[in-house]
Design a protein around this motif. Structure first.
Motif, PDB file in Angstrom:
ATOM      1  N   PRO A  35      26.239 102.187  10.493  1.00  0.00           N
ATOM      2  CA  PRO A  35      26.255 101.034  10.977  1.00  0.00           C
ATOM      3  C   PRO A  35      25.086 100.546  11.698  1.00  0.00           C
ATOM      4  N   ILE A  36      24.327 101.289  12.385  1.00  0.00           N
ATOM      5  CA  ILE A  36      23.079 101.168  13.106  1.00  0.00           C
ATOM      6  C   ILE A  36      21.848 100.691  11.903  1.00  0.00           C
ATOM      7  N   ALA A  37      21.900 101.604  10.934  1.00  0.00           N
ATOM      8  CA  ALA A  37      21.088 101.354   9.840  1.00  0.00           C
ATOM      9  C   ALA A  37      21.530  99.886   9.079  1.00  0.00           C
ATOM     10  N   ALA A  38      22.631  99.719   8.799  1.00  0.00           N
ATOM     11  CA  ALA A  38      23.087  98.329   8.438  1.00  0.00           C
ATOM     12  C   ALA A  38      22.785  97.219   9.375  1.00  0.00           C
ATOM     13  N   GLY A  39      22.446  97.488  10.547  1.00  0.00           N
ATOM     14  CA  GLY A  39      22.385  96.067  11.415  1.00  0.00           C
ATOM     15  C   GLY A  39      23.170  95.800  12.111  1.00  0.00           C
ATOM     16  N   MET A  40      24.207  96.736  12.356  1.00  0.00           N
ATOM     17  CA  MET A  40      25.589  96.484  13.337  1.00  0.00           C
ATOM     18  C   MET A  40      25.698  96.855  14.578  1.00  0.00           C
ATOM     19  N   GLY A  41      24.528  97.506  14.864  1.00  0.00           N
ATOM     20  CA  GLY A  41      24.615  98.153  16.328  1.00  0.00           C
ATOM     21  C   GLY A  41      25.153  99.551  16.494  1.00  0.00           C
ATOM     22  N   GLY A  55      35.398  96.269   8.847  1.00  0.00           N
ATOM     23  CA  GLY A  55      34.397  95.583   8.136  1.00  0.00           C
ATOM     24  C   GLY A  55      34.236  94.230   7.861  1.00  0.00           C
ATOM     25  N   LEU A  56      35.596  93.900   7.448  1.00  0.00           N
ATOM     26  CA  LEU A  56      35.957  92.170   7.065  1.00  0.00           C
ATOM     27  C   LEU A  56      35.911  91.549   8.409  1.00  0.00           C
ATOM     28  N   GLY A  57      36.413  92.145   9.348  1.00  0.00           N
ATOM     29  CA  GLY A  57      35.933  91.367  10.802  1.00  0.00           C
ATOM     30  C   GLY A  57      34.772  91.220  11.126  1.00  0.00           C
ATOM     31  N   LEU A  58      33.929  92.178  11.050  1.00  0.00           N
ATOM     32  CA  LEU A  58      32.623  92.266  11.740  1.00  0.00           C
ATOM     33  C   LEU A  58      31.792  91.232  10.642  1.00  0.00           C
ATOM     34  N   LYS A  87      19.403  99.885   4.932  1.00  0.00           N
ATOM     35  CA  LYS A  87      18.293  99.554   5.787  1.00  0.00           C
ATOM     36  C   LYS A  87      17.879  98.061   5.463  1.00  0.00           C
ATOM     37  N   ALA A  88      17.624  97.577   4.147  1.00  0.00           N
ATOM     38  CA  ALA A  88      17.309  96.081   3.771  1.00  0.00           C
ATOM     39  C   ALA A  88      17.994  95.227   4.734  1.00  0.00           C
ATOM     40  N   VAL A  89      19.400  95.499   4.559  1.00  0.00           N
ATOM     41  CA  VAL A  89      20.279  94.580   5.239  1.00  0.00           C
ATOM     42  C   VAL A  89      19.924  94.609   6.960  1.00  0.00           C
ATOM     43  N   GLY A  90      20.029  95.738   7.384  1.00  0.00           N
ATOM     44  CA  GLY A  90      19.613  96.033   8.762  1.00  0.00           C
ATOM     45  C   GLY A  90      18.436  95.411   9.252  1.00  0.00           C
ATOM     46  N   GLU A  91      17.462  95.353   8.432  1.00  0.00           N
ATOM     47  CA  GLU A  91      15.832  94.867   8.716  1.00  0.00           C
ATOM     48  C   GLU A  91      15.952  93.350   8.689  1.00  0.00           C
ATOM     49  N   ASP A  92      16.644  92.673   7.924  1.00  0.00           N
ATOM     50  CA  ASP A  92      16.829  91.038   7.596  1.00  0.00           C
ATOM     51  C   ASP A  92      17.995  91.008   6.739  1.00  0.00           C
ATOM     52  N   ALA A 107      17.763  89.793   2.654  1.00  0.00           N
ATOM     53  CA  ALA A 107      18.564  90.792   1.671  1.00  0.00           C
ATOM     54  C   ALA A 107      19.555  90.054   0.813  1.00  0.00           C
ATOM     55  N   GLU A 108      20.160  89.016   1.437  1.00  0.00           N
ATOM     56  CA  GLU A 108      21.120  88.174   0.764  1.00  0.00           C
ATOM     57  C   GLU A 108      20.206  87.422  -0.439  1.00  0.00           C
ATOM     58  N   MET A 109      19.018  86.914   0.028  1.00  0.00           N
ATOM     59  CA  MET A 109      18.164  86.109  -0.867  1.00  0.00           C
ATOM     60  C   MET A 109      17.405  86.846  -2.150  1.00  0.00           C
ATOM     61  N   LEU A 110      17.695  88.292  -1.944  1.00  0.00           N
ATOM     62  CA  LEU A 110      17.081  89.176  -2.884  1.00  0.00           C
ATOM     63  C   LEU A 110      18.105  89.687  -3.823  1.00  0.00           C
ATOM     64  N   GLY A 111      19.385  89.139  -3.634  1.00  0.00           N
ATOM     65  CA  GLY A 111      20.646  89.358  -4.243  1.00  0.00           C
ATOM     66  C   GLY A 111      21.535  90.429  -3.898  1.00  0.00           C
ATOM     67  N   LEU A 112      21.301  91.021  -2.771  1.00  0.00           N
ATOM     68  CA  LEU A 112      22.498  91.874  -2.331  1.00  0.00           C
ATOM     69  C   LEU A 112      23.471  91.447  -1.713  1.00  0.00           C
ATOM     70  N   ASN A 113      24.544  92.000  -2.019  1.00  0.00           N
ATOM     71  CA  ASN A 113      26.091  91.644  -1.375  1.00  0.00           C
ATOM     72  C   ASN A 113      25.950  91.961   0.143  1.00  0.00           C
ATOM     73  N   VAL A 114      25.470  91.441   1.092  1.00  0.00           N
ATOM     74  CA  VAL A 114      25.402  91.698   2.423  1.00  0.00           C
ATOM     75  C   VAL A 114      26.813  92.157   2.850  1.00  0.00           C
ATOM     76  N   ASN A 115      27.761  91.485   2.703  1.00  0.00           N
ATOM     77  CA  ASN A 115      29.162  91.439   3.264  1.00  0.00           C
ATOM     78  C   ASN A 115      29.747  92.802   2.722  1.00  0.00           C
ATOM     79  N   ALA A 116      29.463  93.203   1.407  1.00  0.00           N
ATOM     80  CA  ALA A 116      30.148  94.405   0.845  1.00  0.00           C
ATOM     81  C   ALA A 116      29.330  95.715   1.562  1.00  0.00           C
ATOM     82  N   LEU A 117      27.995  95.546   1.550  1.00  0.00           N
ATOM     83  CA  LEU A 117      27.233  96.728   2.047  1.00  0.00           C
ATOM     84  C   LEU A 117      27.701  96.977   3.640  1.00  0.00           C
ATOM     85  N   ARG A 118      27.974  95.925   4.278  1.00  0.00           N
ATOM     86  CA  ARG A 118      28.307  96.264   5.803  1.00  0.00           C
ATOM     87  C   ARG A 118      29.775  96.720   5.797  1.00  0.00           C
ATOM     88  N   ILE A 119      30.772  96.398   4.894  1.00  0.00           N
ATOM     89  CA  ILE A 119      31.874  96.955   4.841  1.00  0.00           C
ATOM     90  C   ILE A 119      31.856  98.605   4.531  1.00  0.00           C
TER      91      ILE A 119
END
Length: 379
Positions: free
Chosen positions: A50-56, A105-108, A211-216, A220-232
């Motif tokens: 979770p820290i790597a994904a930017g959720m603290g 993950g859905l809630g966050l 890591k990409a999601v955690g950095e920005d 990351a979403e602009m680059l085509g990553l499914n940010v919500n799915a990765l955080r889940i």
């Protein structure tokens, strides 16, 4: 030259001073630390993704701990003991933690930027529902299969449940004694294997996406990553690892405090990780290992040092809680001050940056992120 982490240095100094005053032998201290490393290693390790994904800091690891306790209670209720019972408890609790991790993950995903306070509230909610089910549910709408774990009134599970059939099943495998120090080689290797798996995962494509999601997350979403799915995914893996960690913890003790075994598991885990030099934005496996040894060294010696210095061991017990909450508070303050200092520094030099350098910086950042995720430089 790399700077020494302030929190780690404070813990190291206090641990050495406390050990000198405690009068404890080095053999006893090492035995206690190794035991606590086995009990708490995985649940601290669960905080990394979770820290790597930017959720603290994920204070919802307590939900994984509750899933493990549910698995044990159900297995004892079904009266399945020994290694088959342990494996069944692992299966049941892991499946439950997968589901819980998904919903957390859905809630966050709905509270981006406020994940840490949300996980605290989720933890409180989970504990309340857990207590409602096992204090009231068993004996009312859940028919108990084992009367030994039910209160005499017929409703509710007893506060303490004996786990003697499961105690030290895994610790006794490859047990090595060096002098007065007992080393459970199998358990230590098992936890180190998980450390290696997490390190490997962080270097895979999935880990680089975390890591990409955690950095920005926006970029990351602009680059085509499914940010919500990765955080889940990060939250699911974290909850499952926390569940396995609590299984190791309670079976090592041999007694399950139905309403107390999970208490402070999230606070102590976060404090141990921060004591190892981690921050709310960056953490590694080495921070986990170093933090457990530092934090629990001080936890072990503090009551004895309090007895020798002040003549009151209770002060050492109070000091444990102060250490846990104080470590988290100090780490958060240090991180906030560091972020403010960086923002102030950037704003001070911002007037001298022209538009061309900004474009070049964005282009370079874009190139690094794409290369990290896809393993190639964009055309």
């Amino acid at each position: 030259m790399k700077k020494i982490n302030t929190v780690s240095l404070i813990f190291l100094v206090l641990a050495v001073i406390g050990w000198c005053y405690s009068g404890l032998s080095l053999n006893f201290l090492m035995n206690e630390i190794l035991t606590r490393f086995i009990r708490n290693g995985l649940i601290v390790l669960a905080l990394l993704l979770p820290i790597a994904a930017g959720m603290g800091l994920n204070f919802a690891v307590v939900i994984g701990a509750l899933c493990a306790q549910v698995g044990f209670i159900l297995v004892i209720n079904w009266q399945v003991y020994g290694m088959p019972g342990l494996l069944l408890a692992v299966m049941v609790s892991t499946l439950l933690s997968l589901v819980m991790g998904y919903f957390i993950g859905l809630g966050l995903n709905r509270v981006r930027g406020r994940e840490m306070i949300t996980t605290i509230i989720i933890g409180f909610l989970g504990v309340s529902l857990y207590q409602l089910i096992f204090m009231v549910g068993f004996g009312t709408f859940i028919t108990p299969g084992n009367p030994d774990i039910i209160l005499t009134r017929g409703i509710g599970v007893r506060d303490m449940v004996d786990l003697a059939p499961f105690r030290n099943i895994m610790e006794d495998i490859w047990l090595l004694e060096i002098g007065m120090i007992k080393i459970s080689v199998f358990m230590i290797l098992f936890i180190l294997l998980f450390c290696m798996l997490i390190s490997y995962l962080m270097n895979t494509r999935l880990g680089q996406q975390f890591k990409a999601v955690g950095e920005d997350s926006d970029r990351a979403e602009m680059l085509g990553l499914n940010v919500n799915a990765l955080r889940i995914k990060a939250m699911i893996i974290s909850t499952v690892i926390a569940c396995l960690g609590q299984i190791f913890y309670v079976q090592n003790i041999g007694m399950l405090g139905v309403y107390s075994a999970h208490k402070n598991s999230e606070i102590f885990s976060c404090a141990a990780l921060l004591a190892g030099g981690a921050t709310i934005k960056k953490a590694s496996v080495w921070n986990v290992i170093f933090g457990i040894f530092l934090f629990h060294s001080l936890i072990v010696v503090s009551p004895h040092a309090g007895q020798k210095i002040l003549g009151n061991p209770a002060l050492g017990e109070y000091f444990r809680s102060f250490l846990a909450y104080g470590t988290i508070a100090a780490a958060l303050i240090i991180n906030i001050k560091r972020d403010l200092w960086k923002e102030k520094k950037n704003s001070a030099t911002g007037n001298f940056v022209n538009s061309n350098s900004i474009c070049e910086g964005l282009k370079l950042t874009y190139t690094k992120v794409v290369h990290r995720i896809y393993g190639k430089t964009p055309i």
